[in-house]
Design a protein around this motif. Structure first.
Motif, short mmCIF file in Angstrom:
data_model
loop_
_atom_site.label_atom_id
_atom_site.label_comp_id
_atom_site.label_asym_id
_atom_site.label_seq_id
_atom_site.Cartn_x
_atom_site.Cartn_y
_atom_site.Cartn_z
N ILE A 91 95.04 43.35 -52.90
CA ILE A 91 95.09 44.20 -54.00
C ILE A 91 95.46 43.30 -55.22
O ILE A 91 96.11 42.39 -55.30
N THR A 92 94.43 43.83 -56.25
CA THR A 92 94.56 42.81 -57.54
C THR A 92 94.38 43.79 -58.64
O THR A 92 94.28 44.99 -58.62
N ALA A 93 94.25 43.13 -59.94
CA ALA A 93 93.88 43.94 -61.28
C ALA A 93 92.69 43.29 -61.81
O ALA A 93 92.46 42.29 -61.57
N ASP A 94 92.28 44.10 -62.85
CA ASP A 94 91.22 43.30 -63.55
C ASP A 94 91.69 42.10 -64.29
O ASP A 94 91.09 41.09 -63.99
N PHE A 95 92.79 42.54 -65.13
CA PHE A 95 93.22 41.01 -65.93
C PHE A 95 94.74 41.42 -65.81
O PHE A 95 95.19 42.56 -65.80
N GLY A 96 95.39 40.32 -66.13
CA GLY A 96 96.92 40.15 -66.15
C GLY A 96 97.30 39.79 -67.61
O GLY A 96 97.14 38.61 -67.70
N PRO A 97 97.58 40.60 -68.35
CA PRO A 97 98.23 40.12 -69.64
C PRO A 97 99.35 39.58 -69.55
O PRO A 97 100.44 40.16 -68.91
N ARG A 98 99.72 38.35 -70.22
CA ARG A 98 100.87 37.62 -70.38
C ARG A 98 100.92 36.92 -71.72
O ARG A 98 100.04 36.14 -72.08
N GLY A 99 101.97 37.38 -72.49
CA GLY A 99 101.98 36.56 -73.84
C GLY A 99 100.66 36.73 -74.64
O GLY A 99 100.25 35.95 -75.33
N GLY A 100 100.02 37.83 -74.65
CA GLY A 100 98.88 38.14 -75.46
C GLY A 100 97.50 37.50 -74.94
O GLY A 100 96.60 37.78 -75.48
N LYS A 101 97.65 36.89 -73.90
CA LYS A 101 96.35 36.13 -73.08
C LYS A 101 96.37 37.15 -71.89
O LYS A 101 97.16 37.80 -71.38
N LYS A 102 95.11 36.98 -71.52
CA LYS A 102 94.88 37.78 -70.29
C LYS A 102 94.39 36.67 -68.96
O LYS A 102 93.53 35.95 -69.07
N THR A 103 94.95 36.88 -67.83
CA THR A 103 94.59 36.06 -66.78
C THR A 103 93.58 36.80 -65.92
O THR A 103 93.73 38.01 -65.62
N LYS A 116 92.28 49.07 -62.47
CA LYS A 116 91.81 48.83 -63.88
C LYS A 116 93.09 48.98 -64.82
O LYS A 116 93.30 50.17 -65.34
N HIS A 117 93.61 47.81 -65.08
CA HIS A 117 94.87 47.78 -66.06
C HIS A 117 94.36 47.64 -67.30
O HIS A 117 94.79 48.68 -68.20
N THR A 118 93.84 46.43 -67.72
CA THR A 118 93.51 46.47 -69.10
C THR A 118 91.98 47.08 -69.34
O THR A 118 92.06 47.71 -70.56
#
Ligand code: WTA
Length: 673
Positions: free
Chosen positions: A208-220, A243-245
């Protein structure tokens, strides 16, 4: 300044603290105010009485404590544990049955249906926070559980989570527990290779994952990383994507699933299954001193009793409190103190997607003020870095809701403790320095805030049921004197203890029970003072603790030697002001390869790709050779000393095959601070 009587006040004389053999400062002893102690779950007399009972009569102590969770079928056996060489076996409440998700959600529906279970604070403060009630938590967990079932996940199957800090991560953990699947959360900062290894080692059916992981204004790019990982995994592994971001990602039809869409279409209720107390709950990979990461396995009943109990007692959690642990769910701290402990206690728990310095260095304090956080739990590395940016960031926010502060992950130096206590706690609230490990499930040495006076820098005293001994590192002799120093072992089991390593019980015994026979070896050194307080001095094995993240030197070395230009590598830690420890790599290049700054950058990039950014070497020294004994063993002691810039007393180097190597390493050392 808010000076309220609810917190810690100073008592007694100041006393001397030495840390890491270098630093000596004077510090005070703090004790909770009478008001705090009067309403605390455990007071001083209570601690002494209950601790004595817990070690003398663990059966009745834990039979009673286990009633804090709901059992489907009550247990008749409490403790069946052995640390005997060749026969290590740990079982608690073994014939009892329960469901962990029901304990964290369903049983709260009578009293707390409309209470907030999770406050989700997004990375971007302009995005509204979410308040998820227990009713919503039940529905979302059930929907996610139904999606897992629809994709063939059954009891005992493994599900890997590679997720940002979003509510779906908690739903997914609880959904696995609901249907009896075993989750393995992989920190979102790990690389595709590290993820693939964990998917393969646990033979997971689903990621299970997500499209992107936002952290500190950047997206993993979590989905892209997962795509890369899945190239090395069984074709049948399904990928459920939040689908998070909403940003574009690639999509593999037939393999990738839009999780939110399927949850919306799934049934809102899913029955929970009856699990045995000793059925596996989760695997969490962690670094050891040798070889590849170890799959620490925790089971259901004992883990939950211990997580719930430590959450309530260490943090003195009461109804109506708002508890915030800033860890990531990718680490054990997130498992026990964002999700399972708080939710089992019917608490309101804060889940934070961001970082302490975004959009500015006041973010932690802003969030505390915004959600009226009562207990705040973070890592010394965060405290040290915020301390460096100045107290003015703290002073801007109203922190009067705070009743207690906590620290975890590495030894906290008294300066950081004092800053935390003075500026965040306004000198008025207890600070609990909690010592524990992925392997221990919950706190094992910690102040109980209403009971145990705190000395800055000391994790103080053992939690209930934990029998600590200090051994002489060389002889393995138990040190009987109260005031002593050595390595920390534990002689008997407690319910939160790991049960085995996934698929490798023999390695479990070797890693934890073989060094000092019949005892659990923590891997940490410690000092015990005249008052019986424990001062953890750090790992004595080849495990590093970088910004509170555990890392095996062996893992980083094997990443380095996998690079075509590298012949040999040895990695050690060195003291680092913010991170606690930094990563120092000695690298011998292949014949004919010239050292250069570009190559250094390339090697750092390489390690980031192989393991993840958290494993990036801080310093790389080109080593024409490594100091080895005549039998070829690398003398790490020498490498550590040089990395610490403390090469005056290298000890006996006469057994080295080529003593001249050492002179070269000293002459070209990278740390001259
Ligand atoms: C270190 C994190 C000193 C220790 C919960 C341990 C600490 C390792 C403390 C486990 C503390 C954790 N004081 N050292 N309060 N808490 N450690 O598995 O070296 O990520 O062995 O678990 O962190 O790290 P792990």
């Amino acid at each position: 300044m808010h000076f309220r009587p609810k917190g810690a006040v100073q008592i007694g004389q100041t006393h001397r603290v030495t840390q890491g053999g270098r630093l000596t400062i004077m510090t005070a002893i703090y004790t909770a105010s009478q008001d705090f102690s009067a309403s605390a779950h455990v007071d001083a007399a209570g601690y002494d009485r209950l601790y004595a009972e817990s070690v003398k009569d663990p059966e009745s102590f834990w039979a009673r404590e286990a009633q804090r969770i709901d059992w489907i079928r009550p247990f008749t056996k409490v403790k069946d544990t052995s640390f005997a060489p060749g026969n290590v076996s740990i079982k608690w409440f073994e014939d009892g049955t329960l469901n962990l998700s029901a304990n964290c959600i369903d049983r709260h529906m009578i009293k707390r249906a409309n209470q907030t279970a999770i406050i989700w604070e997004p990375d971007d403060p302009k995005t509204p926070a979410k308040h998820i009630t227990y009713t919503e938590l039940l529905e979302q967990t059930c929907r996610l559980a139904n999606v897992l079932k629809a994709h063939g996940v059954e009891r005992g199957d493994r599900v890997v989570l590679y997720m940002p800090m979003i509510p779906e991560a908690a739903y997914a953990m609880l959904a696995c527990a609901r249907i009896g699947a075993i989750h393995s959360v992989v920190f979102g900062g790990f690389s595709p290779d590290a993820l693939a290894n964990r998917i393969n080692d646990s033979e997971a059916k689903v990621v299970i994952t997500a499209d992107f992981g936002p952290r500190g204004g950047k997206k993993t790019p979590l989905k892209a990383n997962t795509d890369a990982a899945l190239l090395h995994c069984d074709d049948r592994v399904k990928c459920l994507v939040v689908k998070h971001t909403g940003d574009q990602t690639s999509w593999v039809d037939g393999r990738d699933v839009d999780l939110k869409a399927e949850m919306a279409a799934a049934k809102p209720y899913c029955p929970y299954v009856e699990m045995g107390a000793e059925d596996p709950l989760f695997i969490l990979y962690t670094s050891g001193s040798t070889g590849k990461p170890k799959g620490v396995l925790h089971t259901t009943g004992g883990y939950l009793v211990y997580a719930a109990m430590t959450h309530q007692i260490t943090f003195d959690y009461h109804d109506g409190d708002v508890f915030w642990c800033t860890a990531d769910v990718g680490w054990v701290t997130g498992h026990s103190y964002i999700v399972y402990g708080p939710l089992a206690n019917g608490a309101t728990t804060v889940m934070f997607e961001g970082v302490p310095t975004y959009p500015d260095a006041g973010r932690f304090w802003e969030v505390i003020a915004k959600h009226k956080v009562t207990q705040f739990y973070t890592a010394p590395t965060a405290i040290r870095s915020l301390m460096g940016l100045g107290a003015e960031w703290v002073e801007k926010h109203d922190l009067s809701s705070l009743k207690l502060l906590g620290s975890v992950g590495e030894p906290i130096n008294p300066e950081a403790w004092n800053w935390y206590h003075t500026h965040v706690g306004k000198g008025a609230v207890p600070v609990v320095d909690t010592f524990w490990q992925t392997e221990t499930g919950g706190h094992i040495i910690t102040p109980l805030p209403g009971a145990i006076p705190q000395k800055p820098g000391s994790a103080t005293k053992p939690f209930f049921g934990v029998k600590c001994v200090v051994l002489d590192a060389a002889t393995g002799q138990v040190q009987e004197a109260t005031e002593t120093e050595g390595v920390l072992c534990i002689t008997d089991s407690w319910p939160g203890q790991m049960r085995t390593l996934w698929g490798d019980h023999q390695r479990f015994e070797e890693a934890y029970f073989s060094q000092y026979k019949g005892m659990y070896f923590t891997g940490d050194g410690c000092r015990r003072d005249a008052d019986g307080y424990y001062w953890i001095t750090g790992r004595v094995d080849d495990v590093l603790n970088v910004s509170g993240h555990r890392m095996g030197t062996a893992e980083i070395e094997s990443a380095l030697v996998a690079h075509a230009d590298v012949a040999e590598a040895a990695v050690v830690g060195f003291p680092h002001d913010i991170k606690g420890q930094g990563i120092y790599a000695y690298v011998t290049l292949m014949k004919g390869i010239e050292p250069s700054d570009d190559l250094r950058k390339d090697l750092i990039k390489w390690v980031r790709t192989e393991i993840g950014p958290i494993a990036s070497p801080d310093l790389i020294q080109w080593a024409p050779g490594l100091p080895k004994t005549r039998s070829g063993k690398i003398m790490r002691r020498i490498l550590r000393k040089i990395a610490e810039n403390d090469f005056g007393a290298l000890g006996d180097t006469s057994t080295l095959a080529d003593p001249a190597v050492v002179d070269d390493l000293i002459a070209n050392r990278m740390n001259r601070g």
